[in-house]
Design an enzyme around this catalytic site. Sequence first.
Site, short mmCIF file in Angstrom:
data_model
loop_
_atom_site.label_atom_id
_atom_site.label_comp_id
_atom_site.label_asym_id
_atom_site.label_seq_id
_atom_site.Cartn_x
_atom_site.Cartn_y
_atom_site.Cartn_z
N ARG A 173 0.82 -1.21 0.00
CA ARG A 173 0.00 0.00 0.00
C ARG A 173 0.85 1.27 0.00
O ARG A 173 0.33 2.36 -0.12
CB ARG A 173 -0.91 0.02 1.23
CG ARG A 173 -1.95 -1.08 1.24
CD ARG A 173 -3.04 -0.78 2.26
NE ARG A 173 -2.53 -0.75 3.62
CZ ARG A 173 -2.55 -1.79 4.45
NH1 ARG A 173 -3.03 -2.95 4.03
NH2 ARG A 173 -2.08 -1.69 5.67
N ARG A 177 7.42 6.87 -5.88
CA ARG A 177 7.20 7.69 -7.06
C ARG A 177 8.53 8.13 -7.67
O ARG A 177 9.46 8.47 -6.94
CB ARG A 177 6.38 8.93 -6.69
CG ARG A 177 5.00 8.59 -6.14
CD ARG A 177 4.17 9.84 -5.92
NE ARG A 177 2.88 9.49 -5.34
CZ ARG A 177 2.34 10.08 -4.30
NH1 ARG A 177 2.98 11.07 -3.70
NH2 ARG A 177 1.16 9.70 -3.83
N ARG A 249 -3.81 -2.52 17.96
CA ARG A 249 -2.87 -1.53 18.46
C ARG A 249 -3.67 -0.31 18.91
O ARG A 249 -4.71 0.04 18.33
CB ARG A 249 -1.88 -1.10 17.37
CG ARG A 249 -0.99 -2.23 16.89
CD ARG A 249 -0.04 -2.73 17.96
NE ARG A 249 1.08 -1.80 18.17
CZ ARG A 249 2.04 -2.00 19.06
NH1 ARG A 249 2.01 -3.07 19.86
NH2 ARG A 249 3.03 -1.14 19.18
N ARG A 279 5.55 9.57 15.53
CA ARG A 279 5.43 10.80 14.76
C ARG A 279 4.96 11.93 15.67
O ARG A 279 4.47 11.71 16.78
CB ARG A 279 4.47 10.64 13.59
CG ARG A 279 3.04 10.31 13.98
CD ARG A 279 2.16 10.15 12.74
NE ARG A 279 0.78 9.82 13.08
CZ ARG A 279 -0.21 9.68 12.21
NH1 ARG A 279 0.03 9.85 10.92
NH2 ARG A 279 -1.43 9.39 12.61
N GLU A 300 3.06 10.94 19.28
CA GLU A 300 2.24 9.73 19.15
C GLU A 300 3.06 8.48 19.47
O GLU A 300 4.13 8.26 18.90
CB GLU A 300 1.69 9.67 17.73
CG GLU A 300 0.64 8.62 17.50
CD GLU A 300 0.00 8.78 16.13
OE1 GLU A 300 0.03 7.81 15.36
OE2 GLU A 300 -0.52 9.89 15.83
N TYR A 348 -9.08 -2.50 8.85
CA TYR A 348 -8.65 -1.11 8.81
C TYR A 348 -9.38 -0.41 7.66
O TYR A 348 -9.28 -0.84 6.51
CB TYR A 348 -7.14 -0.98 8.62
CG TYR A 348 -6.73 0.47 8.58
CD1 TYR A 348 -6.58 1.20 9.75
CD2 TYR A 348 -6.55 1.12 7.37
CE1 TYR A 348 -6.25 2.54 9.72
CE2 TYR A 348 -6.22 2.47 7.33
CZ TYR A 348 -6.06 3.17 8.51
OH TYR A 348 -5.76 4.50 8.47
N ASP A 350 -10.32 3.43 5.84
CA ASP A 350 -10.24 4.88 5.74
C ASP A 350 -11.66 5.46 5.84
O ASP A 350 -12.66 4.74 5.65
CB ASP A 350 -9.60 5.30 4.42
CG ASP A 350 -8.09 5.08 4.42
OD1 ASP A 350 -7.48 5.18 5.50
OD2 ASP A 350 -7.53 4.81 3.34
#
Length: 384
Positions: A173, A177, A249, A279, A300, A348, A350
Amino acid sequence: MTKNVAIIGAGFSGAVIAHQLAKAGYQVEVFESRSHIAGNCHSERDAETNVMVHIYGPHIFHTDNERVWKFVNEFSEFKPYVNRVKAITNNRVYTLPINLLTINQFFNKTLRPAEAQEFLAEQGDKTIENPVTFEDQALRFVGRDLYEAFFKTYTVKQWGLDPTELPASILKRLPVRFNYDDNYFSHKYQGMPKDGYTAIVEKILDVPGITVHLNTPFKPEQKSDYAHVFYSGPIDAWFGHREGRLPYRTLDFEVHRDQGDYQGNAVINYCDNAQRYTRITEHKHFSPWEQHEGTVCYFEYSRQCEEGDTPYYPIRLARDKVQLEKYVNLANDEPNVTFIGRLGTYRYLDMDVTIDEALKTADKFLECANEKAQMPAFVINPLG
């Protein structure tokens, strides 16, 4: 069919289904165990700085789904927002996802796109023909240097597992680029709601026929009071964890307030072991159209979810699928209950996928009601 429905959870899954069914003439009661609506998307103004804070961590809306984009725009003005993530590793700052700038910075080169593609192919481990684990996929895909700099340690901190224990599908995922595009997402529609996510959910739920009960847990034995129940809580909790707890988690946040600009960017990942946190997110940068003298940062930390914690990410290892299958079988034998959302289907998701599936679930329910058919326990198979 008696037109009284219970929906457990006031996040996007529950709110969207409630909205659609109420518009179709159903009386809907929404039960939320927390003191607020919007689930983990809940946002509110920080009392000290007035910054709009994503209380359970950042949520950036991105989708290619026309129906979903049109739906959410009925309830909020979405301001343009591009998620440009930075990463710190070995005391240097890079841009993510890995792109031409990252490659040239990291290897101290000035490669053109075709040259970079050839160069990265040379870095990959061609002896790994069929990647099985996260590490296999990374080594074949980007080579050891980039893997160890950006993925290996970060993955351990995020998942609490060695990359050799995680499936290759997780890394598939993550894009690479061969241009200078640093937009973290590639979807057609991207943005942030001007007034935050909670304001959207408030408007979604503001329909005649919907009653919301906050601070009100729902017990499975209450289902007999309703024609149908839509449940967005953890699937294992509905069944009293009789097959054991499914592993998640969870996240802990250390909140830091300051004046000015703390890090100059909304999201910076920390990819090595110099810090325990994964992060730092600086929330005023998620609303670049606003001006604030103060700032709010979330440091975090990820860890294993325990009883009483807020579950965030289902782990879904191969061994978990056996346990999940037992709960799916129990759910399929549970009449007049449909399991929805990230927790109800142990996947999971979005935000756009969550909303899309909620719309489809409402469509399916109305179709079943019209045909006097049994509503299934799942509209989307969790084992698929």
